[in-house]
Design an enzyme around this catalytic site. Sequence first.
Site: not given
Ligand code: NAD
Ligand code: TYD
Length: 371
Positions: A135-137, A177, A181
Amino acid sequence: MKRNILITGGAGFIGSHVVRLFVTKYPDYRIVNLDKLTYAGNLENLRDIEDRPNYRFEKADICDFDTVCELFRRYDIDGVIHLAAESHVDRSIRDPFTFARTNVLGTLSLLQAARLYWEAKPEKYEGKRFYHISTDEVYGALELTRPEGARSDFSAHEVYGDEFFTEETKYNPHSPYSASKASSDHFVRAFHDTYGMPTVVTNCSNNYGPYQFPEKLIPLFINNIRHEKPLPVYGRGENVRDWLYVEDHARAIDLIFHKGKVADTYNIGGFNEWRNIDLIRVLVRTVDRLLGRPEGASERLITFVTDRAGHDLRYAIDSRKLKNELGWEPSLQFEEGIEKTVRWYLEHQEWMDRITSGEYELYYETMYRYR
Ligand code: NAD
Ligand code: TYD
């Protein structure tokens, strides 16, 4: 089968799009989806492809080293696309240990299993790949040096600061988080530098689209607007995020898995910055319009609540390296992506209801304390 690819976290939001893309685009690859099915994992996300002959599902925990080793042997895995993680910042603030366990130790368990399996083969690491999705975080937060960039429609691409995250930006994570990562990213790079494993890491901005768990901003708010529930905006809603449509991320993953340079890092972003409050107003108007309500009527649901602890002010990705080296660009305009996404959630109310009923509803109740 031409390749045997282990995709972890394939029942989650991004993982399910990646699994679908690989299973349909590469019928000669066997795709093994390893997922623990935590609260965020949902096999319903993959109903349309679960009967394909080149797809297998394995319910397992990435931290369970023996099982992971056994899966490498059973399927003769030659490529890993690692998405399994605990992914929600708010949960990491309440329960950091789970994040360290899954994101750090789980990644290490996969790396070690891959290393032992591949090093024992005559050809060693040749033709292998370990692709870690991050992630960019991990880069921390950017300044808001151009807050006047505020907008209320899709007419222009605004930027809210002068700096962007590049692949050279120093890691500076703030939440449990992002710290977990960042740590996992370091382990992946260490396995390249120490053992010669052919790794690649990508750091992507916020994703949105179908099948996202409704604890994240966009699906949570679409659902709340529909049900006329409060929209809990953290702080003043001035935080900025860079949004990318999930299928564009999956396309980038496909490209980088096949063409990315070994040991390299690529940033993936949408060049699409939005202040939370502006994005929320767009969501309100879109949901209202699609539900036949007067546009903007649901703005009364906006409720400013206590800010998230350590809330990063701005994320903005510079993904020019990926564009210049591999030719990737986001394909979808945000206007189109938001319209598609809102329509999808409104048309898949049963998917949302199954998740938000029962135990999860209790989680909602305890999680948000309205002012
Ligand atoms: P999500 O929370 O929707 O899905 C995570 C999946 O991992 C789930 O299916 C869960 O059951 C599985 N999981 C969790 N713990 C596990 C374990 N111990 N063993 C096996 N499986 C396990 O997450 P997402 O939003 O789809 O993100 C997927 C990946 O992309 C993550 O690594 C996250 O850090 C990265 N990412 C997400 C975003 C975003 O905006 N959602 C952006 C950049 C990177
Ligand atoms: P989120 O979807 O949790 O992603 P991330 O924290 O990984 O960026 O949140 C996106 C943005 O929205 C973040 O700045 C937090 C804000 N946010 C709210 O203001 N209210 C909410 O209920 C949630 C879930 C997020």
